[in-house]
Design a protein around this motif. Structure first.
Motif, PDB file in Angstrom:
ATOM      1  N   VAL A 120       0.847  -1.195   0.000  1.00  0.00           N
ATOM      2  CA  VAL A 120       0.000   0.000   0.000  1.00  0.00           C
ATOM      3  C   VAL A 120       0.886   1.250   0.000  1.00  0.00           C
ATOM      4  CG1 VAL A 120      -1.634   1.348   1.383  1.00  0.00           C
ATOM      5  CG2 VAL A 120      -1.983  -1.122   1.070  1.00  0.00           C
ATOM      6  N   GLU A 121       1.929   1.204   0.823  1.00  0.00           N
ATOM      7  CA  GLU A 121       2.836   2.361   0.886  1.00  0.00           C
ATOM      8  C   GLU A 121       3.509   2.599  -0.463  1.00  0.00           C
ATOM      9  OE1 GLU A 121       6.170   2.041   3.726  1.00  0.00           O
ATOM     10  OE2 GLU A 121       7.280   3.194   2.222  1.00  0.00           O
ATOM     11  N   LEU A 122       3.986   1.520  -1.091  1.00  0.00           N
ATOM     12  CA  LEU A 122       4.659   1.672  -2.393  1.00  0.00           C
ATOM     13  C   LEU A 122       3.691   2.231  -3.437  1.00  0.00           C
ATOM     14  CD1 LEU A 122       6.830  -1.586  -2.700  1.00  0.00           C
ATOM     15  CD2 LEU A 122       7.541   0.686  -1.950  1.00  0.00           C
ATOM     16  N   ALA A 123       2.452   1.739  -3.409  1.00  0.00           N
ATOM     17  CA  ALA A 123       1.458   2.217  -4.379  1.00  0.00           C
ATOM     18  C   ALA A 123       1.163   3.697  -4.140  1.00  0.00           C
ATOM     19  CB  ALA A 123       0.183   1.392  -4.265  1.00  0.00           C
ATOM     20  N   ARG A 124       1.012   4.061  -2.857  1.00  0.00           N
ATOM     21  CA  ARG A 124       0.710   5.457  -2.521  1.00  0.00           C
ATOM     22  C   ARG A 124       1.866   6.365  -2.962  1.00  0.00           C
ATOM     23  NH1 ARG A 124       1.183   5.547   3.080  1.00  0.00           N
ATOM     24  NH2 ARG A 124      -0.707   4.318   3.290  1.00  0.00           N
ATOM     25  N   ARG A 125       3.088   5.947  -2.655  1.00  0.00           N
ATOM     26  CA  ARG A 125       4.256   6.767  -3.017  1.00  0.00           C
ATOM     27  C   ARG A 125       4.435   6.847  -4.529  1.00  0.00           C
ATOM     28  NH1 ARG A 125       8.926   3.988   0.302  1.00  0.00           N
ATOM     29  NH2 ARG A 125      10.203   5.230  -1.127  1.00  0.00           N
ATOM     30  N   THR A 126       4.167   5.740  -5.215  1.00  0.00           N
ATOM     31  CA  THR A 126       4.365   5.752  -6.673  1.00  0.00           C
ATOM     32  C   THR A 126       3.336   6.643  -7.346  1.00  0.00           C
ATOM     33  OG1 THR A 126       5.034   3.454  -6.420  1.00  0.00           O
ATOM     34  CG2 THR A 126       4.836   4.271  -8.650  1.00  0.00           C
ATOM     35  N   ARG A 133       2.876  -0.529 -12.326  1.00  0.00           N
ATOM     36  CA  ARG A 133       2.274  -0.901 -13.603  1.00  0.00           C
ATOM     37  C   ARG A 133       1.443   0.275 -14.106  1.00  0.00           C
ATOM     38  NH1 ARG A 133       2.684  -6.210 -14.711  1.00  0.00           N
ATOM     39  NH2 ARG A 133       0.953  -6.179 -16.166  1.00  0.00           N
ATOM     40  N   LYS A 134       1.197   0.308 -15.390  1.00  0.00           N
ATOM     41  CA  LYS A 134       0.458   1.447 -15.944  1.00  0.00           C
ATOM     42  C   LYS A 134      -0.995   1.477 -15.478  1.00  0.00           C
ATOM     43  CE  LYS A 134       3.408   2.678 -19.692  1.00  0.00           C
ATOM     44  NZ  LYS A 134       3.674   2.754 -21.139  1.00  0.00           N
ATOM     45  N   SER A 135      -1.432   0.371 -14.888  1.00  0.00           N
ATOM     46  CA  SER A 135      -2.803   0.309 -14.381  1.00  0.00           C
ATOM     47  C   SER A 135      -2.981   1.006 -13.043  1.00  0.00           C
ATOM     48  CB  SER A 135      -3.207  -1.166 -14.214  1.00  0.00           C
ATOM     49  OG  SER A 135      -2.335  -1.802 -13.285  1.00  0.00           O
ATOM     50  N   ILE A 136      -1.887   1.511 -12.450  1.00  0.00           N
ATOM     51  CA  ILE A 136      -1.962   1.983 -11.062  1.00  0.00           C
ATOM     52  C   ILE A 136      -2.934   3.156 -10.889  1.00  0.00           C
ATOM     53  CG2 ILE A 136      -0.042   3.646 -11.147  1.00  0.00           C
ATOM     54  CD1 ILE A 136       0.759   2.500  -8.343  1.00  0.00           C
ATOM     55  N   GLY A 137      -3.200   3.875 -11.962  1.00  0.00           N
ATOM     56  CA  GLY A 137      -4.128   4.997 -11.876  1.00  0.00           C
ATOM     57  C   GLY A 137      -5.504   4.572 -11.379  1.00  0.00           C
ATOM     58  N   ALA A 138      -5.843   3.288 -11.549  1.00  0.00           N
ATOM     59  CA  ALA A 138      -7.148   2.797 -11.102  1.00  0.00           C
ATOM     60  C   ALA A 138      -7.319   2.918  -9.595  1.00  0.00           C
ATOM     61  CB  ALA A 138      -7.319   1.335 -11.529  1.00  0.00           C
ATOM     62  N   LEU A 139      -6.186   2.976  -8.848  1.00  0.00           N
ATOM     63  CA  LEU A 139      -6.276   3.059  -7.395  1.00  0.00           C
ATOM     64  C   LEU A 139      -6.615   4.466  -6.905  1.00  0.00           C
ATOM     65  CD1 LEU A 139      -3.131   0.966  -6.311  1.00  0.00           C
ATOM     66  CD2 LEU A 139      -5.501   0.201  -6.519  1.00  0.00           C
ATOM     67  N   VAL A 185       1.608  -2.583  -8.434  1.00  0.00           N
ATOM     68  CA  VAL A 185       2.992  -2.223  -8.126  1.00  0.00           C
ATOM     69  C   VAL A 185       3.751  -3.493  -7.778  1.00  0.00           C
ATOM     70  CG1 VAL A 185       2.543  -1.733  -5.669  1.00  0.00           C
ATOM     71  CG2 VAL A 185       4.474  -0.642  -6.807  1.00  0.00           C
ATOM     72  N   GLN A 186       4.933  -3.634  -8.347  1.00  0.00           N
ATOM     73  CA  GLN A 186       5.700  -4.834  -8.035  1.00  0.00           C
ATOM     74  C   GLN A 186       6.868  -4.503  -7.113  1.00  0.00           C
ATOM     75  OE1 GLN A 186       6.900  -6.171 -11.954  1.00  0.00           O
ATOM     76  NE2 GLN A 186       8.952  -5.333 -11.691  1.00  0.00           N
ATOM     77  N   PHE A 187       7.206  -5.455  -6.267  1.00  0.00           N
ATOM     78  CA  PHE A 187       8.355  -5.323  -5.370  1.00  0.00           C
ATOM     79  C   PHE A 187       9.590  -5.789  -6.129  1.00  0.00           C
ATOM     80  CE2 PHE A 187       6.726  -5.052  -0.838  1.00  0.00           C
ATOM     81  CZ  PHE A 187       5.390  -4.891  -1.161  1.00  0.00           C
ATOM     82  N   THR A 188      10.589  -4.930  -6.201  1.00  0.00           N
ATOM     83  CA  THR A 188      11.864  -5.341  -6.792  1.00  0.00           C
ATOM     84  C   THR A 188      12.918  -5.256  -5.701  1.00  0.00           C
ATOM     85  OG1 THR A 188      11.187  -4.534  -8.966  1.00  0.00           O
ATOM     86  CG2 THR A 188      13.540  -4.873  -8.621  1.00  0.00           C
TER      87      THR A 188
END
Ligand code: FES
Length: 402
Positions: free
Chosen positions: A19-25, A267-273, A287-290
């Motif tokens: 969730v944090e990575l998605a929010r930050r991205t 991922r380019k789909s992240i805007g859906a969040l 969002v993927q963990f690397t």
């Protein structure tokens, strides 16, 4: 089940981090920026050419220090083995009858022949040397030798396969080639990962992953250049028709965890969040963990699969041997074998046809000393972190070299 914490929205470390990575991205994309290092870094080209530096890296980073060696799912049955060619130390890992894992130098104690290649299962719990058929049990003890009656006396201890330190936990394996016997107990996955990554690895369910496939590939470039290509956020130029179609280029989070690191790639789909409450997010879909496991492994956790790229120095500074391996959650998490095959082949193409070739292009000019240093931008914090950690490990190492 693998990746369960994300699927169930349970309050676990991987979900909280996702969730944090998605929010930050999302914020990075909105601001048209990426996580940055403090300054631009310069790296002298000698680091890719100098044989002495190469020998020190091989010894200190790859034999004296622990390195990631794979997932438990690669070695599930007693007698199942896999080989890893650390620079200057071929290693074989083998599953024991009691379920534990052991590692040995992959060299016969007679004349030093390599015992096994690749991965597989030993017949009758016995490694049989292809040279003169000395045989070893799964515990590394010599079990029989040809013409024993006439060979002459030898100390039994000197005929055991040389042990290698192995740590296995949460489905992850680390090895340390230079381990003396008394060090073996001290290798602990939690200590190697550090507190925060341990919390995540403990809950990912890597132990339930199913092995899908792996392949080795080579590059006529220094190992660090090959690894760099995995850590740059420049997907639109390095992988324009593959990864850049799915993932955002130039917007990635970066967190250092000791020598290790974690990048969040959207991922380019992240805007859906953007319009949803965070409690409803399935963040791993976007969002993927690397993970960058120091010094040489990039481990990616995506919604559909887990994969790693293990980059190893070859025989000289401008040679790299790497391994890519792909794993699926048990049950597939909704993906068919065809979809996994597609993703597996796409990853290989990006590594072999794009990353490894780009590294060779750069190495060619560094070898010609067309430049005297390379630049690593503020927008490449993962690459910078690696170079800082290489130097720190080399400078602070005070032991002897194996
Ligand atoms: S080298 Fe292995 S039996 Fe001779």
């Amino acid at each position: 089940m693998a990746l369960l914490p994300i699927e169930t929205n349970a309050d676990t470390a991987p979900r909280r981090k996702a969730v944090e990575l998605a929010r930050r991205t999302l914020a990075l994309i909105e601001a048209k920026t990426t996580d940055q290092a403090a300054t631009v870094m310069e790296v002298p080209v000698d680091g890719y050419l100098d044989p002495d530096r190469f020998q020190r890296e091989s010894a200190i980073l790859f034999r004296e220090r622990p390195v990631f060696a794979g997932f438990s799912g690669e070695l599930t049955e007693p007698g199942q083995y896999k080989t890893i060619d650390l620079p200057g130390c071929p290693v074989v890992l083998v599953r024991q009858r009691d379920g534990s894992l052991r590692g040995f130098v992959n060299a016969c104690r007679h004349r030093g022949a390599r015992l096994v290649d690749g991965a597989g299962s030993v017949a009758g719990d016995t490694f049989s040397c292809p040279s003169h058929t000395w045989c070893y049990g799964l515990d590394g003890a010599l079990s029989s030798m040809r013409a024993a009656r006439t060979f002459g006396h030898i100390d039994p201890d000197s005929t055991r396969l040389r042990p290698v330190g192995v740590a296995e936990g949460w489905g992850v394996i680390f090895i340390r080639a230079a381990s003396a016997d008394h060090d073996l107990r001290e290798l602990d996955v939690g200590a190697l990962l550090g507190e925060e990554l341990s919390e995540q690895f403990e809950h990912w369910g890597f132990g339930d992953l199913e092995f899908f496939g792996s392949r080795g590939f080579e590059s006529a470039a220094n190992w660090k250049l090959v690894l760099d290509t995995q850590l740059e956020p420049f997907l639109s130029t390095v992988h324009p028709s593959s990864l850049a179609n799915m993932n955002y280029s130039d917007h990635a989070t970066f967190d250092a965890h000791g020598a290790h690191a974690l990048m969040g790639v959207a991922r380019k789909s992240i805007g859906a969040l953007a319009g949803m409450a965070e409690e409803e997010w399935d963040p791993l879909e976007h969002v993927q963990f690397t993970y960058v496991l120091f010094p040489n492994t990039v481990l990616t956790v995506a919604a559909s699969h887990v994969e790693y790229v293990q980059v190893l120095p070859g025989r000289e500074p401008a040679r790299t041997a790497a391994v890519h391996a792909y794993f699926t959650p048990r049950g597939g998490r909704g993906s068919s074998d065809e979809r996994h095959t597609e993703r597996y082949n796409r990853s290989l193409r990006t590594l072999v046809d794009e990353s490894a070739r780009l590294a060779e292009n750069i190495q060619h000019n560094l070898t010609a000393r067309a430049v005297d240093r390379i630049l690593v931008g503020r927008n490449e914090p993962a690459v910078q972190h690696q170079y800082r950690m290489y130097d720190e490990a080399l400078q602070h190492y005070s032991g002897g070299l194996t």
